[in-house]
Design an enzyme around this catalytic site. Structure first.
Site, PDB file in Angstrom:
ATOM      1  N   ASN A  28      -9.014   0.116   2.175  1.00 30.50           N
ATOM      2  CA  ASN A  28      -8.249  -0.847   1.384  1.00 30.50           C
ATOM      3  C   ASN A  28      -8.431  -2.252   1.970  1.00 30.50           C
ATOM      4  OD1 ASN A  28      -6.263  -1.206  -0.801  1.00 30.50           O
ATOM      5  ND2 ASN A  28      -4.878  -1.811   0.852  1.00 30.50           N
ATOM      6  N   VAL A  84     -10.006  -5.875  -7.524  1.00 34.89           N
ATOM      7  CA  VAL A  84      -9.699  -4.518  -7.065  1.00 34.89           C
ATOM      8  C   VAL A  84      -8.373  -4.697  -6.324  1.00 34.89           C
ATOM      9  CG1 VAL A  84     -10.400  -2.593  -5.598  1.00 34.89           C
ATOM     10  CG2 VAL A  84     -12.121  -3.840  -6.926  1.00 34.89           C
ATOM     11  N   PRO A  85      -7.276  -4.295  -6.950  1.00 36.49           N
ATOM     12  CA  PRO A  85      -5.937  -4.745  -6.524  1.00 36.49           C
ATOM     13  C   PRO A  85      -5.369  -4.092  -5.264  1.00 36.49           C
ATOM     14  CG  PRO A  85      -5.740  -3.247  -8.358  1.00 36.49           C
ATOM     15  CD  PRO A  85      -7.220  -3.447  -8.141  1.00 36.49           C
ATOM     16  N   CYS A  86      -6.001  -4.361  -4.138  1.00 39.19           N
ATOM     17  CA  CYS A  86      -5.499  -3.824  -2.864  1.00 39.19           C
ATOM     18  C   CYS A  86      -4.127  -4.407  -2.528  1.00 39.19           C
ATOM     19  CB  CYS A  86      -6.483  -4.090  -1.736  1.00 39.19           C
ATOM     20  SG  CYS A  86      -6.900  -5.818  -1.494  1.00 39.19           S
ATOM     21  N   HIS A  87      -3.782  -5.539  -3.125  1.00 38.66           N
ATOM     22  CA  HIS A  87      -2.464  -6.144  -2.883  1.00 38.66           C
ATOM     23  C   HIS A  87      -1.333  -5.299  -3.462  1.00 38.66           C
ATOM     24  CE1 HIS A  87      -3.807  -7.749  -6.784  1.00 38.66           C
ATOM     25  NE2 HIS A  87      -2.516  -7.783  -7.106  1.00 38.66           N
TER      26      HIS A  87
END
Length: 156
Positions: free
Chosen positions: A109, A118-121
């Site tokens: 991540n 790519v919504p790692c948040h």
């Protein structure tokens, strides 16, 4: 590979890609804004601007992130987290089929090369805490508030 730098509410955004897709989107504290956007990066720039303007919730430009098979698997799972939602690292590990892989999942991540897209948040601690974010926790907080369906005024 071509590179462009655009201004975002969170700092300078660096975009790297070519005809095969976008390979890197990262945030920098400072830098010089590009005066010309290369053709292969224009759609990405346009979609990021729409996102920051509150007019886009997902991205459909061609992506080409580089990573191991495991990292790619984690990043594909991140793409399934809906806009405005979060998931814990533990739940992400479960979805990938191995709760014991939580550290490896967290590491993958953190190596996500496509900031925001790519919504790692959207991955948080099991207790709901904002843990680990390469761009800084204040940016993670901003992104989650930006995506929240509930707009809340700041009390301070």
């Amino acid at each position: 590979m071509e590179t462009a730098f655009i201004q975002s509410p969170l700092g300078i955004t660096k975009i790297v890609g070519d005809e095969h897709g976008i390979s890197v989107i990262s945030v920098l504290s400072e830098g010089e804004i590009s005066t010309k956007i290369p053709k292969n990066l224009k759609e990405c720039v346009s979609q990021l601007r729409e996102y920051f303007d509150g007019q886009r919730q997902d991205f459909d430009f061609k992506m080409n992130p580089q990573g191991t098979d495991f990292q790619q698997k984690v990043w594909q799972e991140l793409l399934k987290i809906p806009f405005g939602k979060t998931m814990s690292y533990l739940d992400l590990s479960k979805k990938l089929g191995d709760v014991k892989a939580i550290r490896a999942v967290a590491s993958a991540n953190g190596r996500n090369p496509l900031w925001i897209v790519v919504p790692c948040h959207r991955v948080i601690g099991t207790d709901g805490s904002l843990t680990g974010y390469a761009g800084g926790l204040w940016r993670k907080k901003w992104l989650l508030e930006h995506e929240s369906p509930f707009r809340q005024q700041s009390l301070f």
